[in-house]
Enzyme design. Sequence first.
Site, mmCIF file in Angstrom:
data_model
loop_
_atom_site.group_PDB
_atom_site.id
_atom_site.type_symbol
_atom_site.label_atom_id
_atom_site.label_comp_id
_atom_site.label_asym_id
_atom_site.label_seq_id
_atom_site.Cartn_x
_atom_site.Cartn_y
_atom_site.Cartn_z
ATOM 1 N N GLU A 304 0.830 -1.208 0.000
ATOM 2 C CA GLU A 304 0.000 0.000 0.000
ATOM 3 C C GLU A 304 0.860 1.253 0.000
ATOM 4 O O GLU A 304 0.604 2.216 -0.724
ATOM 5 C CB GLU A 304 -0.897 0.041 1.251
ATOM 6 C CG GLU A 304 -1.881 -1.102 1.372
ATOM 7 C CD GLU A 304 -1.294 -2.320 2.082
ATOM 8 O OE1 GLU A 304 -0.108 -2.639 1.880
ATOM 9 O OE2 GLU A 304 -2.028 -2.964 2.846
ATOM 10 N N CYS A 336 -2.028 -2.955 7.053
ATOM 11 C CA CYS A 336 -1.523 -2.967 8.435
ATOM 12 C C CYS A 336 -1.710 -1.577 9.046
ATOM 13 O O CYS A 336 -2.038 -0.619 8.352
ATOM 14 C CB CYS A 336 -0.051 -3.374 8.469
ATOM 15 S SG CYS A 336 1.057 -2.078 7.899
ATOM 16 N N CYS A 339 0.315 1.219 7.496
ATOM 17 C CA CYS A 339 -0.243 1.643 6.205
ATOM 18 C C CYS A 339 -1.517 2.461 6.403
ATOM 19 O O CYS A 339 -1.751 3.439 5.690
ATOM 20 C CB CYS A 339 -0.516 0.433 5.313
ATOM 21 S SG CYS A 339 1.007 -0.259 4.648
HETATM 22 N N1 THU Z 1 2.413 -6.414 4.031
HETATM 23 C C1 THU Z 1 1.948 -5.529 3.106
HETATM 24 O O1 THU Z 1 2.467 -5.404 2.007
HETATM 25 N N2 THU Z 1 0.878 -4.747 3.436
HETATM 26 C C2 THU Z 1 0.262 -4.766 4.667
HETATM 27 O O2 THU Z 1 -0.562 -3.908 4.938
HETATM 28 C C3 THU Z 1 0.606 -5.822 5.614
HETATM 29 C C4 THU Z 1 1.867 -6.561 5.357
HETATM 30 C C5 THU Z 1 3.573 -7.246 3.668
HETATM 31 C C6 THU Z 1 4.856 -6.818 4.339
HETATM 32 C C7 THU Z 1 5.654 -8.103 4.361
HETATM 33 O O3 THU Z 1 6.379 -8.184 3.158
HETATM 34 C C8 THU Z 1 4.609 -9.193 4.373
HETATM 35 O O4 THU Z 1 3.373 -8.564 4.088
HETATM 36 C C9 THU Z 1 4.526 -9.934 5.686
HETATM 37 O O5 THU Z 1 4.399 -9.029 6.740
#
Ligand code: THU
Length: 381
Positions: A304, A336, A339
Amino acid sequence: MIKALLFDMDGVLADSEGLSIAVGIDYFASIGVKADESSFRDSLGCGERAFFDITAAKLGLSGSPYSYDEASAFFRKRYTELIRGRNIALPGAGIVEKARACGIMTALASSAPEWKVMANIEAVGLSPAYFDFIATGADIKRNKPEKDIYELCLINLGCDASQAVVFEDTKGGIESGKRAGCRVVSMLTTIGREEAELYANAAVDNLASIPDFSSSEELEDFLFPHSSELVRYGACWIKPLEKKLPYDAVLRAAIEAARKAWEHGYAPYSEFRVGAAVVSARTGRIYSGCNVENSSYGATICAERNAITTAVACEGAIGIDLLVVYSDDDPPAPPCAVCLQVIAEFARPETRIVLVTPDSEPVEYSFSQMLPRPFIFPKMR
Ligand code: THU
């Protein structure tokens, strides 16, 4: 709708900053210290205490022969002598009477001591009676750039911050007006255009650049010509695209962009790929990103945030109408918390967050469901 104009004094209504600096230089000369105009640059507009203390610190003085009380007494005596019989009105100071004639309230908010404010009002050719309220440095504990002096004006005028416009000429003053929640117009009497446009909502050379107006609406149109077209997205004011494309088509295209990015997810450690796509409110364009992990795990960037930073790199400040997150999690992964905070900077409560996986139907939430109370820095609210 503008209900009140709140004026700083020095550098807005009164051409007195130069005079103050000259007296300040004289004071430091009287204690054997050489100061020049630049010594006072960071302390202008924030009250007498800051004017002397900050400058003294900059000149490497922490105590004797510098004394704030002596500086203050010196200043009062010399300034009063110099200002007597002078006209120090800046062009356009007549706006105060014009505003009142249109039913707009006026207040003066100067961090200067009361004696100086009164002397300046007279030397500008105005009278205290022209203001519905006057606040000076004596009325507040915390000076500009804190919001207190403007808040005090708003309370006394019974005016909501959104309906008050502040006129300022220094960075500290602009910050103070913004923190109080007002729109701020910067004069270019003290700071340059670039800085003024960065910090204030509008910039004019001086008050005389504001053409005659006979109503609050006319003044609003001149000062903030696009204000009715701008919509707040988080910390940003954005002019949304007038004719939006059909939502179904936009959603399909955004899901496809997020899916493609997901395929490129760089996730050798977690083996959890994520793709994201944001739709810009101003242009309707779609920007995508994928997660990019790192040998040093903490350096990982989520999909994101990668999509958002790409959008900002292409357009500058953005508004987000729709954000798609694509993963093969079950249930589909939401953004998350980090984000969500980054999304908050550019989102409205009704911004759509759509979570997608290869095998299930998209699930839609509003941004306010995901993060009901986002943090936005006070001066950007
Ligand atoms: N991840 C994302 O790309 N976006 C989120 O909002 C949550 C987590 C990715 C980061 C990492 O590469 C993987 O998910 C595991 O945490």
